[in-house]
Design a protein around this motif. Sequence first.
Motif, PDB file in Angstrom:
ATOM      1  N   VAL A  35      12.287   2.481  -3.067  1.00 29.87           N
ATOM      2  CA  VAL A  35      10.594   3.094  -3.352  1.00 29.87           C
ATOM      3  C   VAL A  35       9.923   1.907  -4.378  1.00 29.87           C
ATOM      4  O   VAL A  35      10.308   1.962  -5.109  1.00 29.87           O
ATOM      5  N   ALA A  36       9.295   2.022  -3.903  1.00 29.69           N
ATOM      6  CA  ALA A  36       7.981   0.715  -4.635  1.00 29.69           C
ATOM      7  C   ALA A  36       6.890   1.610  -5.183  1.00 29.69           C
ATOM      8  O   ALA A  36       6.746   2.299  -4.167  1.00 29.69           O
ATOM      9  N   SER A  37       6.740   1.418  -5.986  1.00 34.37           N
ATOM     10  CA  SER A  37       5.189   1.762  -6.667  1.00 34.37           C
ATOM     11  C   SER A  37       4.500   1.380  -6.039  1.00 34.37           C
ATOM     12  O   SER A  37       3.715   2.314  -5.780  1.00 34.37           O
ATOM     13  N   LEU A  38       3.836   0.325  -5.331  1.00 38.17           N
ATOM     14  CA  LEU A  38       2.980  -0.697  -4.897  1.00 38.17           C
ATOM     15  C   LEU A  38       3.342  -1.467  -3.202  1.00 38.17           C
ATOM     16  O   LEU A  38       4.263  -1.595  -2.882  1.00 38.17           O
ATOM     17  N   ARG A  39       2.398  -0.967  -2.192  1.00 36.16           N
ATOM     18  CA  ARG A  39       2.086  -1.959  -1.453  1.00 36.16           C
ATOM     19  C   ARG A  39       3.153  -2.863  -1.166  1.00 36.16           C
ATOM     20  O   ARG A  39       4.302  -2.917  -0.208  1.00 36.16           O
ATOM     21  N   PRO A  40       2.266  -3.738  -1.413  1.00 39.34           N
ATOM     22  CA  PRO A  40       2.770  -4.960  -1.238  1.00 39.34           C
ATOM     23  C   PRO A  40       4.500  -5.342  -2.153  1.00 39.34           C
ATOM     24  O   PRO A  40       4.922  -6.453  -1.119  1.00 39.34           O
ATOM     25  N   LEU A  41       4.502  -4.685  -2.618  1.00 34.20           N
ATOM     26  CA  LEU A  41       5.680  -4.355  -3.158  1.00 34.20           C
ATOM     27  C   LEU A  41       7.281  -4.143  -2.315  1.00 34.20           C
ATOM     28  O   LEU A  41       8.218  -4.699  -1.610  1.00 34.20           O
ATOM     29  N   ALA A  42       6.187  -3.195  -1.779  1.00 34.48           N
ATOM     30  CA  ALA A  42       6.978  -1.886  -0.902  1.00 34.48           C
ATOM     31  C   ALA A  42       7.221  -3.428   0.668  1.00 34.48           C
ATOM     32  O   ALA A  42       8.067  -3.541   1.195  1.00 34.48           O
ATOM     33  N   THR A  53      18.149   0.055   5.313  1.00 34.27           N
ATOM     34  CA  THR A  53      17.744   0.950   4.934  1.00 34.27           C
ATOM     35  C   THR A  53      16.461   1.348   4.766  1.00 34.27           C
ATOM     36  O   THR A  53      15.397   0.273   4.468  1.00 34.27           O
ATOM     37  N   GLU A  54      15.468   2.749   4.137  1.00 35.96           N
ATOM     38  CA  GLU A  54      14.236   2.635   4.705  1.00 35.96           C
ATOM     39  C   GLU A  54      13.918   2.279   3.291  1.00 35.96           C
ATOM     40  O   GLU A  54      14.088   2.182   2.232  1.00 35.96           O
ATOM     41  N   THR A  55      12.380   2.294   3.924  1.00 38.59           N
ATOM     42  CA  THR A  55      11.789   1.799   2.673  1.00 38.59           C
ATOM     43  C   THR A  55      10.429   1.931   2.385  1.00 38.59           C
ATOM     44  O   THR A  55       9.229   2.390   2.897  1.00 38.59           O
ATOM     45  N   GLN A  56      10.098   2.746   1.208  1.00 35.79           N
ATOM     46  CA  GLN A  56       8.969   3.882   1.131  1.00 35.79           C
ATOM     47  C   GLN A  56       7.823   2.647   0.165  1.00 35.79           C
ATOM     48  O   GLN A  56       8.305   2.425  -0.846  1.00 35.79           O
ATOM     49  N   VAL A  57       7.003   3.473  -0.403  1.00 34.78           N
ATOM     50  CA  VAL A  57       5.504   2.652  -0.945  1.00 34.78           C
ATOM     51  C   VAL A  57       5.173   4.593  -2.305  1.00 34.78           C
ATOM     52  O   VAL A  57       5.172   5.547  -0.872  1.00 34.78           O
ATOM     53  N   LEU A  58       4.990   4.682  -3.284  1.00 35.85           N
ATOM     54  CA  LEU A  58       4.338   5.788  -4.779  1.00 35.85           C
ATOM     55  C   LEU A  58       3.054   5.588  -3.856  1.00 35.85           C
ATOM     56  O   LEU A  58       2.882   7.051  -3.877  1.00 35.85           O
ATOM     57  N   LEU A  59       2.205   4.822  -4.488  1.00 32.95           N
ATOM     58  CA  LEU A  59       1.241   4.947  -4.604  1.00 32.95           C
ATOM     59  C   LEU A  59       0.059   5.444  -3.066  1.00 32.95           C
ATOM     60  O   LEU A  59       0.676   4.380  -2.090  1.00 32.95           O
ATOM     61  N   PRO A  60      -0.322   6.097  -2.881  1.00 31.02           N
ATOM     62  CA  PRO A  60      -1.124   6.096  -1.352  1.00 31.02           C
ATOM     63  C   PRO A  60      -2.426   4.720  -1.623  1.00 31.02           C
ATOM     64  O   PRO A  60      -2.830   4.374  -2.413  1.00 31.02           O
ATOM     65  N   ASP A  61      -2.343   4.568  -0.690  1.00 31.72           N
ATOM     66  CA  ASP A  61      -3.811   4.291  -0.302  1.00 31.72           C
ATOM     67  C   ASP A  61      -4.920   4.579  -0.713  1.00 31.72           C
ATOM     68  O   ASP A  61      -5.015   5.132  -1.053  1.00 31.72           O
ATOM     69  N   GLY A  62      -6.077   3.733  -1.243  1.00 29.25           N
ATOM     70  CA  GLY A  62      -6.534   3.248  -2.100  1.00 29.25           C
ATOM     71  C   GLY A  62      -6.560   4.029  -3.544  1.00 29.25           C
ATOM     72  O   GLY A  62      -7.696   4.741  -3.962  1.00 29.25           O
ATOM     73  N   ALA A  63      -5.804   4.461  -4.343  1.00 31.17           N
ATOM     74  CA  ALA A  63      -5.450   4.699  -5.296  1.00 31.17           C
ATOM     75  C   ALA A  63      -5.093   3.172  -6.130  1.00 31.17           C
ATOM     76  O   ALA A  63      -4.282   2.280  -5.747  1.00 31.17           O
ATOM     77  N   SER A  64      -5.411   3.466  -7.039  1.00 27.12           N
ATOM     78  CA  SER A  64      -5.317   1.997  -8.313  1.00 27.12           C
ATOM     79  C   SER A  64      -3.678   2.088  -9.252  1.00 27.12           C
ATOM     80  O   SER A  64      -4.228   3.233  -9.538  1.00 27.12           O
ATOM     81  N   PRO A  65      -3.211   1.123  -8.929  1.00 34.15           N
ATOM     82  CA  PRO A  65      -2.391   0.708  -9.587  1.00 34.15           C
ATOM     83  C   PRO A  65      -2.872   1.278 -11.202  1.00 34.15           C
ATOM     84  O   PRO A  65      -1.710   1.387 -12.423  1.00 34.15           O
ATOM     85  N   HIS A  66      -4.418   0.853 -11.687  1.00 35.44           N
ATOM     86  CA  HIS A  66      -4.424   0.603 -13.076  1.00 35.44           C
ATOM     87  C   HIS A  66      -4.650   2.249 -13.797  1.00 35.44           C
ATOM     88  O   HIS A  66      -4.176   2.345 -15.500  1.00 35.44           O
ATOM     89  N   ASP A  67      -4.976   2.541 -12.664  1.00 38.70           N
ATOM     90  CA  ASP A  67      -4.428   4.792 -13.386  1.00 38.70           C
ATOM     91  C   ASP A  67      -4.195   5.170 -12.526  1.00 38.70           C
ATOM     92  O   ASP A  67      -5.299   5.770 -11.640  1.00 38.70           O
ATOM     93  N   TYR A  68      -3.199   6.268 -12.157  1.00 38.33           N
ATOM     94  CA  TYR A  68      -2.848   6.699 -11.016  1.00 38.33           C
ATOM     95  C   TYR A  68      -2.166   7.920 -12.280  1.00 38.33           C
ATOM     96  O   TYR A  68      -1.840   8.139 -12.871  1.00 38.33           O
ATOM     97  N   ALA A  69      -2.803   9.347 -11.321  1.00 39.45           N
ATOM     98  CA  ALA A  69      -1.964  10.592 -11.628  1.00 39.45           C
ATOM     99  C   ALA A  69      -1.118  10.613 -10.959  1.00 39.45           C
ATOM    100  O   ALA A  69      -1.087  11.020  -9.676  1.00 39.45           O
ATOM    101  N   LEU A  70       0.465  11.311 -11.426  1.00 39.29           N
ATOM    102  CA  LEU A  70       1.289  11.056 -10.612  1.00 39.29           C
ATOM    103  C   LEU A  70       1.902  12.899 -10.558  1.00 39.29           C
ATOM    104  O   LEU A  70       1.294  13.757 -11.528  1.00 39.29           O
ATOM    105  N   LYS A  71       1.752  12.549  -9.295  1.00 42.57           N
ATOM    106  CA  LYS A  71       1.921  14.139  -8.749  1.00 42.57           C
ATOM    107  C   LYS A  71       3.377  14.746  -8.303  1.00 42.57           C
ATOM    108  O   LYS A  71       4.209  14.178  -8.846  1.00 42.57           O
TER     109      LYS A  71
END
Length: 319
Positions: A35-42, A53-71
Motif C-alpha cells: 500500500v502506498a500513500s500517494l498514487r505516484p509512489l504506487a 503482489t498487488e499494489t494499492q494506493v491510500l489517497l483517492p484521486d482529488g485528495a491532497s497529501p498536504h491535508d487529508y482526514a483518514l477514514k
Amino acid sequence: MTHISKNNARKLVLGAIASSVLSATMVSTASADVVASLRPLAFIAAGIADGVTETQVLLPDGASPHDYALKPSDLKKIKQADLFVWVGPEMEMFLQKPINTLAQNKRLALAEQPNIKALLMAENQEDEDSHSHTDEANHDSDHEHHHHGEYNMHIWLSPEIANFAAQDIYERLLVLYPDQKEKLDVNLRKFKENMTQNDEKIVNILEPAKNKGYFVFHDAYGYFEKHYQLAPLGHFTINPEIQPGAQKLHQIRTQLVEHKAKCVFAEPQFRPAVIESVARNTGVKMGTLDPLGSGLVIGPDSYMQFLTQLSEQYASCLN
C-alpha cells in the motif's frame, strides 16, 4: 432417520471446515498487498511488485497529501498492508500516528532512506512569511497540517529519486517474498531500463520549452524542473491549502508582465480563481499540471506514463 441425521451432520462438519479454510484464505490474502500513500509512489511500487503482489494506493484521486482526514477503511488498509510506502512525516503528517503502530519491516519512509536523503533539495522558504497579517490564522493552521521543514518533500517528481525508491522497495519485497527473487530481479531491471528510455523521450518533449518562463500555483516541481532544466519564475504558494496574500499576488502580476512569462499553471485539485484574476489581460496562457497522476491506472509502466503526461502538460502550454 438416523442415517439421514448422520449424513446431515457429516455435511455440516464438512461445510464448517470448508468455510473456515475459506475464511483463513481470505484473511491471509487481505494483507498480501503493498500500500502506498500517494498514487505516484504506487506507480513505482507496482513496477517492482508486478506479478508478485498487488499494489494499492491510500489517497483517492482529488485528495491532497498536504491535508487529508483518514477514514476507518484507510486505517484498516494501513494495518493490513504487508508493506506501507510513504514519503515521510514531513509530507504526510496525518499518517505519522497510524504508521508508528506498524512493525519496522512493514513501513518504508522513502525520504528517510540514506540513498534518497542525500538527494533532497532544500525547501524554498522565500515566502514562508509573505502572507498578509489577515492570513496569520491560516498560516498557523498551515504549519499544523503540513510542516515545511528543511527539505522539499515532493520526491516522487524526481526521476533520479524514483530509481532509488524502486531499489528500496525491491529490497523490502525481497525480504517479504524471498521465493520471488527471480521475478523481483527482472522487475527492477525492467523498471530502470524503461526509466532510461523514458528520460530520453521526455528530454525531447521538453526541449522546445526550455528557457521559457512560467509560474506554478504550488511549489512542488523543483526536482522535475531541475532534472529537465526548466525555467520557473516562481510559485503562488508553498501550501495549496493557503491562498496567497494581496502583496504576493501584486508581485506575481508584476513579474508576469516584466518577465513576459509564457504560462501560469493551475492543478486539478486546486483551481483557485486567484490565478485567473492575476493572469487576466497579461496575455499569459493558463495550463494545468497534475503532480499526482490522477486517473492513471496503477500498473508496471504507470510511473513512466506519469512523468510523460506531466512533461506533455508543460510542453502544451509553453510551446
